[in-house]
Design a protein around this motif. Structure first.
Motif, short mmCIF file in Angstrom:
data_model
loop_
_atom_site.label_atom_id
_atom_site.label_comp_id
_atom_site.label_asym_id
_atom_site.label_seq_id
_atom_site.Cartn_x
_atom_site.Cartn_y
_atom_site.Cartn_z
N ARG A 1 -35.54 -4.64 44.84
CA ARG A 1 -36.28 -6.03 45.15
C ARG A 1 -37.58 -5.79 45.88
O ARG A 1 -37.60 -4.97 46.83
CB ARG A 1 -35.37 -6.74 45.92
CG ARG A 1 -34.28 -7.24 45.27
CD ARG A 1 -33.09 -8.05 46.23
NE ARG A 1 -31.92 -8.19 45.69
CZ ARG A 1 -31.39 -9.55 45.14
NH1 ARG A 1 -32.38 -10.47 44.91
NH2 ARG A 1 -30.26 -9.39 44.45
N ASP B 1 -44.58 -11.81 44.91
CA ASP B 1 -44.27 -12.57 43.62
C ASP B 1 -45.59 -12.56 43.15
O ASP B 1 -46.42 -13.54 43.27
CB ASP B 1 -43.47 -13.68 43.77
CG ASP B 1 -43.30 -14.34 42.47
OD1 ASP B 1 -43.63 -13.75 41.56
OD2 ASP B 1 -42.41 -15.38 42.58
N GLU C 1 -35.39 -22.85 48.96
CA GLU C 1 -34.60 -21.91 49.15
C GLU C 1 -33.86 -22.25 50.79
O GLU C 1 -34.26 -22.68 51.59
CB GLU C 1 -34.97 -20.59 49.23
CG GLU C 1 -35.71 -20.05 47.86
CD GLU C 1 -36.44 -18.93 48.25
OE1 GLU C 1 -35.98 -17.77 47.34
OE2 GLU C 1 -37.57 -18.86 48.73
N THR D 1 -42.76 -16.46 50.43
CA THR D 1 -43.27 -15.88 49.14
C THR D 1 -44.65 -15.73 49.04
O THR D 1 -45.31 -16.83 49.14
CB THR D 1 -42.62 -16.39 48.30
OG1 THR D 1 -41.16 -16.73 47.99
CG2 THR D 1 -42.91 -16.04 46.73
N SER E 1 -42.69 -9.65 36.22
CA SER E 1 -42.31 -10.36 37.34
C SER E 1 -41.65 -9.52 38.39
O SER E 1 -41.61 -8.20 38.02
CB SER E 1 -40.82 -11.21 36.92
OG SER E 1 -40.17 -11.68 38.16
N ARG F 1 -40.12 -10.89 41.54
CA ARG F 1 -39.50 -11.67 42.61
C ARG F 1 -37.87 -11.31 42.38
O ARG F 1 -37.32 -10.80 43.26
CB ARG F 1 -39.88 -13.18 42.45
CG ARG F 1 -38.93 -13.94 43.23
CD ARG F 1 -39.17 -15.29 43.26
NE ARG F 1 -38.40 -16.13 43.92
CZ ARG F 1 -38.49 -16.16 45.35
NH1 ARG F 1 -39.67 -15.71 45.98
NH2 ARG F 1 -37.62 -16.99 46.32
N GLU F 2 -37.59 -11.75 41.18
CA GLU F 2 -35.99 -11.44 40.84
C GLU F 2 -35.78 -10.08 40.10
O GLU F 2 -36.78 -9.21 39.52
CB GLU F 2 -35.53 -12.42 39.76
CG GLU F 2 -35.97 -13.82 40.19
CD GLU F 2 -35.21 -14.37 41.57
OE1 GLU F 2 -34.02 -13.68 41.77
OE2 GLU F 2 -35.44 -15.27 42.07
N ARG G 1 -35.22 -11.61 31.91
CA ARG G 1 -34.66 -13.03 31.47
C ARG G 1 -35.46 -13.08 30.07
O ARG G 1 -36.68 -12.96 30.08
CB ARG G 1 -34.98 -14.06 32.38
CG ARG G 1 -34.46 -15.55 31.73
CD ARG G 1 -34.75 -16.63 32.97
NE ARG G 1 -33.80 -16.44 33.95
CZ ARG G 1 -33.57 -17.32 35.15
NH1 ARG G 1 -34.54 -18.28 35.14
NH2 ARG G 1 -32.83 -17.08 36.03
N GLU H 1 -30.74 -11.78 31.73
CA GLU H 1 -30.37 -13.31 31.67
C GLU H 1 -30.97 -14.25 30.40
O GLU H 1 -31.81 -13.57 30.01
CB GLU H 1 -31.03 -13.89 33.06
CG GLU H 1 -30.48 -13.35 34.28
CD GLU H 1 -31.03 -13.91 35.60
OE1 GLU H 1 -30.41 -13.82 36.65
OE2 GLU H 1 -32.23 -14.26 35.64
N GLY I 1 -38.35 -7.96 34.44
CA GLY I 1 -38.26 -7.44 36.03
C GLY I 1 -38.11 -6.16 36.48
O GLY I 1 -38.39 -5.26 35.50
#
Length: 604
Positions: A47, A64, A125, A131, A209, A211-212, A216, A260, A275
């Motif tokens: 992360r 991000d 959140e 972020t 990405s 962030r996550e 996905r 995902e 990600g």
């Protein structure tokens, strides 16, 4: 386009005007963090979160690159949320727009450097977090080292500079250069990728990405191409896909992978997001402004048949990890998407190895065929396989443990302890496909089995010790790395507990980070927790083919010798905490010797 978009954002602020400091030049905004290397917060999955200070409060700061607007959660304000100064309507990567209230911020520092962020949108959140979006990160290139769990900030550079740099010789590492484009409305980075599941393929632009931790895929386009999601309970929408591979160039990616499923993905310009579960298998440089993603990893050689230990000279049949015979010419390996993205591979020939040239790489990394326990070379305190230097960490919590019972690892007694045994090249491949043993290059370009395993140890601010393990070769059946705890004087600690890292069947580059001991181990195995608390360092001790049976994903495990009870702390997956993907093809195998010893005898 970038300047026009920021101006449009400012005009969306109601009441007090624009407070986003868009007038600052990129060079002035970049000065604060350029040249700084920051540790990522300890976490089993990769992360991009670092420690920062909002006023006097220590806060996690998420990086991000795909979010146009920097955000702050309401929990970061102890005295309550300050009055909003207006609202901003910003695009979302999944499609559409969303309005965010904008509030003033106390001074924000990251790595001791001030961040020019005076206002931010308020996120929903629950825990406190800040972020940093592209409004702050645009001037920077981020280099992420997954083994050391660090991010380095440098000034963004032109694409031509990266082309010249990655074309230089590198005997130790493959270097792959992937072209990035920019989304026309939100301005976030896009790259081309190909997702394969059986005979079905989905190829197109994806959002890069940071962030996550999980990639996905948009459910609609995936369904149209014949990709099948994993089954869920009745009347529930699909949550995940188990895919065979995700590639950003030919043979450059991850296989297999659970991603995902995005039921609501209305973006006309992308098919989902990629990600750290994909690009985090490499040492990655992300430069959205420069339009480049550079991926680096150790080179791998595989002999046609397992050779006796010490016979390191590659023969005529040797192939590099990309599966290309030495000296073979290769066509352009880019995944062609006109106007979206193009992937290029660039690296130089290693001694006795074929080159992954600027035209890309063909094939898939071949997997290990010599299934037996090996003893890697030992690292010093806080050393990694890359450079042997330690790194300071920052505080983060660990996930809960999973407790089960049998199986104690026995050094040199692996389930695959048969010299010269041939394995399938990828998980689920037919057994008739013979595969060679892989050897990896070290920092000097020398190939060996020991260089295929990496360990990095660092002390966290709260005094605990975290370890990061990496495997740089394919794991057709998984693998486990045993660790040796070391005391303050450098002596080996006799703890009465076996400790190590377990990896599932996967392609190379997987890393996992864990605190040893992790907090919940005090309830599961209190004696082992107390013993491992005395450890000041850990060293590589032994590698075994086949994963730890109790650990379904990338995990840390501790086995109490007296009770033979094993407890794992595992990486999360899109299926849940430490939940592995169901196997699409299961093959029956004889249990390893240590498991056979625990089986009850037949009644007489």
């Amino acid at each position: 386009m970038r300047g026009a978009f920021l101006l449009w954002l400012c005009l969306g602020v109601v009441g007090s005007g624009c407070h986003r400091e868009v007038a600052s030049s990129p060079s002035s905004r970049a000065e604060g963090l350029v040249g700084r290397t920051l540790p990522l917060l300890a976490s089993p999955a990769l992360r991009l979160t670092v420690a920062g200070k909002l006023g006097t409060r220590t806060v996690p700061v998420v990086l991000d690159v795909a979010r146009p607007l920097s955000m702050v959660s309401q929990e970061c304000f102890e005295g309550g949320l300050p009055p909003p100064e207006g609202t901003v309507r910003a695009p979302e990567i999944a499609g559409g727009f969303r309005a965010w209230p904008v509030v003033p911020l106390p001074a924000l520092t990251v790595g001791g450097a001030g961040v020019p962020l005076r206002t931010a949108g308020v996120s929903g959140e629950k825990p406190c977090s800040v972020t940093l979006g592209s409004d702050v990160l645009e001037p920077y290139a981020l280099t992420v080292d997954p083994l050391r769990r660090e991010v380095t900030f440098t000034a963004s550079r032109s694409r031509e500079t990266y082309v010249a740099e990655t074309s230089a010789s590198d005997a130790a590492r493959e270097v792959h250069r992937v072209e990035l484009s920019r989304e026309p409305v939100g301005d976030w980075p896009l790259l081309a990728a190909r997702v394969a599941q059986g005979e079905s393929e989905l190829t197109g632009p994806f959002v890069l990405s940071t962030r996550e931790p999980f990639s996905r895929i948009a459910l609609g386009p995936a369904d149209a191409q014949g990709l099948q999601p994993l089954e869920t309970a009745a009347n529930l929408p699909p949550r995940t896909f188990a895919v065979d591979s995700v590639d950003v160039a030919e043979g450059v990616g991850v296989r297999p992978l659970v991603v995902e499923a995005a039921g609501r993905w209305d973006s006309p310009s992308s098919l989902g997001r990629l990600g750290p579960d994909v690009w985090g298998r490499f040492t990655a440089t992300l430069d959205a402004k420069g339009g480049v993603l550079v991926l680096r990893r150790p080179r791998v050689l595989a002999s046609e048949a397992p050779s006796p230990r010490g016979a390191e000279a590659p023969g005529p049949g040797d192939v590099e990890t990309v599966g290309r015979p030495r000296g073979a010419s290769v066509p352009d390996s880019g995944i062609a998407l006109s106007g979206v993205s193009r992937a290029e591979a660039s690296s130089a020939p290693a001694p006795g190895a074929s080159s992954a040239d600027g035209q890309g790489a063909q094939g898939v990394p071949s997997s290990s065929g010599d299934a037996r326990a090996t003893t890697p070379s030992r690292s010093g305190a806080g050393a990694s396989s890359a450079d042997g230097q330690g790194a300071q960490g920052v505080l983060s919590s660990s996930s809960d443990a999973r407790a089960t019972t049998p199986s104690v690892p026995v050094a040199g007694n692996s389930s695959a302890d048969r010299q010269g045994e041939q394995r399938a090249s990828t998980p689920g491949a037919p057994a008739s496909q013979l595969t060679p043993r892989q050897r990896c290059s070290d920092a000097h370009g020398v190939f060996s089995e020991e260089a295929c395993y990496g360990l990095h140890v660092r002390r966290e601010p709260d005094g605990t010790v975290s370890v990061v393990g990496a495997v740089f070769r394919d794991l057709p059946e998984g693998g486990r790395v045993h660790l040796e705890p070391v005391g303050a004087e450098g002596q080996r600690l006799e703890s009465g507990c076996a400790v190590g890292l377990s990896f599932p069947a996967t392609s190379r580059g997987l890393t996992t980070q864990h605190r040893l001991p992790w907090p919940s181990l005090a309830q599961s195995l209190p004696a082992c927790h107390a013993a491992l608390t005395q450890a000041k360092d850990f060293r590589l001790s032994l590698y075994e083919e086949a994963r730890q049976p109790e650990c379904p994903t990338a995990c840390a495990f501790v086995t109490e010798t007296s009770s033979r009870r094993t407890v794992c702390e595992c990486q999360p997956t899109p299926l849940g905490e430490g939940v592995a993907a169901p196997s699409r093809k299961k093959t029956s195998r004889e249990p390893p010797p240590e498991e056979r010893e625990l089986e009850p005898e037949d009644p007489r």
